[in-house]
Design an enzyme around this catalytic site. Structure first.
Site, short mmCIF file in Angstrom:
data_model
loop_
_atom_site.label_atom_id
_atom_site.label_comp_id
_atom_site.label_asym_id
_atom_site.label_seq_id
_atom_site.Cartn_x
_atom_site.Cartn_y
_atom_site.Cartn_z
N CYS A 154 0.85 -1.20 0.00
CA CYS A 154 0.00 0.00 0.00
C CYS A 154 0.88 1.24 0.00
O CYS A 154 0.77 2.09 -0.87
CB CYS A 154 -0.91 -0.01 1.22
SG CYS A 154 -2.18 -1.27 1.07
N ASN A 190 1.10 4.52 9.17
CA ASN A 190 1.96 4.60 7.98
C ASN A 190 2.80 5.89 7.98
O ASN A 190 4.01 5.85 7.75
CB ASN A 190 1.12 4.53 6.70
CG ASN A 190 0.59 3.14 6.41
OD1 ASN A 190 -0.57 2.97 6.05
ND2 ASN A 190 1.40 2.12 6.57
O1 LIG Z 1 0.32 -0.27 5.31
C1 LIG Z 1 -0.87 -0.44 4.98
C2 LIG Z 1 -1.34 -1.64 4.49
C3 LIG Z 1 -2.65 -1.74 4.15
N1 LIG Z 1 -3.49 -0.69 4.26
C4 LIG Z 1 -4.92 -0.86 3.89
C5 LIG Z 1 -5.43 -0.09 2.72
C6 LIG Z 1 -6.60 -0.94 2.27
O2 LIG Z 1 -7.72 -0.68 3.12
C7 LIG Z 1 -6.13 -2.35 2.53
C8 LIG Z 1 -5.54 -3.01 1.30
O3 LIG Z 1 -6.54 -3.31 0.39
P1 LIG Z 1 -6.36 -3.12 -1.20
O4 LIG Z 1 -7.64 -3.66 -1.79
O5 LIG Z 1 -5.17 -3.93 -1.60
O6 LIG Z 1 -6.19 -1.65 -1.47
O7 LIG Z 1 -5.15 -2.22 3.52
C9 LIG Z 1 -3.05 0.51 4.76
O8 LIG Z 1 -3.82 1.49 4.90
N2 LIG Z 1 -1.74 0.60 5.09
#
Ligand SMILES: O=c1ccn([C@H]2C[C@H](O)[C@@H](COP(=O)(O)O)O2)c(=O)[nH]1
Ligand SMILES: Nc1nc(=O)c2c([nH]1)NC[C@@H]1CN(c3ccc(C(=O)N[C@@H](CCC(=O)O)C(=O)O)cc3)CN21
Length: 280
Positions: A154, A190
């Site tokens: 992400c 993050n």
């Molecule tokens: O470091 C991270 C890892 C994951 N996420 C969140 C963002 C999304 O809600 C999901 C991933 O789903 P996708 O369908 O692959 O976009 O996980 C995050 O915020 N930060």
């Protein structure tokens, strides 16, 4: 109110008011239902770390130590082994994303850093010429995606720039580019992880940290998080201005920095903690 709390409240309001719904979302909740979300696109913020603007909210407690440990797992241990994350760091919040029974999250994140020897190359580039304008970490590697299953990264790209400040000291700026963000759960996890990475690289070279630029392509609130979103809007934030400090001497090697060396001061988050049923 801190800059981070102002932006967080604005983003929640904006998503709830002007966001649009996803239609064929990939993730599912534990009960098997599709996890759709309301989202906005192209969200960008600049935090001036030098002036004390840190990207952390006080509206709920953010698991900052776990976030930093996850970062060290990716960029120091350079592995995607869940065993290492659990046994070395005591973090288990990636368990739901294990690929089959491999004990890993696949050829992703730390495994990608190792395969392309990204940190060695990044540090060597900055060492040779801090003004080289090619200081990029890119975890978006199709070869890796074809190698194994697994969640695609992400927060997938980071860039660094060096500049001389008015005081004459050198400052390291960082840009984090994220394709998708579960805002209530992981926005500040993050952001603060990558501020920690910026601090580590700055210390390695005896520089100061400058600005942190944060771009998110799809910033969302899941449709089972609207109550928590309202709760966050109603909370009164702390008046303190939290700062993340890295307590090691200038010039400390990147790989010698430990989670305990980080200290988040003046952090007095509003309680109780909120509960989330994560989209997997
Ligand atoms: O470091 C991270 C890892 C994951 N996420 C969140 C963002 C999304 O809600 C999901 C991933 O789903 P996708 O369908 O692959 O976009 O996980 C995050 O915020 N930060
Ligand atoms: N939907 C979703 N959101 C995410 O934030 C996310 C994913 N999926 N998939 C992969 C990783 C895993 N991440 C996670 C997973 C769980 C927590 C979590 O449970 N956080 C709690 C407390 C955790 C603790 O104290 O250690 C929190 O209150 O933030 C955080 C980040 C971030 N990523």
């Amino acid at each position: 109110m801190t800059y981070a709390d102002t932006l967080f409240k604005e983003n929640i309001e904006n998503i709830l008011t002007n966001g649009v719904f996803s239609e064929q979302a990939r993730p599912k909740y534990k009960d098997g239902k599709t996890a759709n979300s309301k989202y906005i696109t192209g969200n960008f913020a600049t935090y001036d770390l030098e002036k004390g603007q840190f990207p952390i909210t006080s509206l709920r407690p953010i698991p900052i130590k776990s976030a930093i440990k996850e970062l060290l797992w990716i960029y120091q241990d350079q592995t995607s082994s869940l065993k290492v994350l659990k046994e070395k760091y005591g973090v288990n919040y990636w368990d739901e994303w294990e690929v089959g029974t491999t004990g890993t999250i696949g050829q992703r994140y730390g495994a990608t850093v190792k395969k392309y020897d990204i940190i060695t190359k990044l540090l060597a580039g900055l060492e040779k010429n801090p003004w080289n304008r090619r200081n990029i970490i890119n975890l978006w590697q199709y070869e890796d995606f074809e190698a194994t299953k697994g969640l695609l990264p992400c927060a997938f790209q980071t860039m660094f720039e060096v500049r001389r400040g008015e005081s004459g000291a050198l400052y390291l700026d960082a840009t984090l580019i994220q394709r998708s963000n579960d805002m209530l759960v992981a926005h500040h996890i993050n952001a603060m992880q990558y501020v920690a990475l910026q601090l580590m690289i700055a210390k390695h070279f005896s520089w100061q940290v400058g600005k942190f630029f944060y771009f998110i392509n799809n910033l969302h609130i899941y449709d089972n998080q609207f109550e928590q979103a309202q709760e966050l809007l109603h909370r009164t934030p702390s008046k303190k201005e939290p700062r993340l400090i890295l307590n090691v001497p200038d010039g400390t090697n990147f790989f010698d920095i430990k989670a305990e060396d980080f200290e988040l001061v003046d952090y007095e988050p509003v309680r109780p903690q909120l509960k989330f049923d994560l989209a997997i």
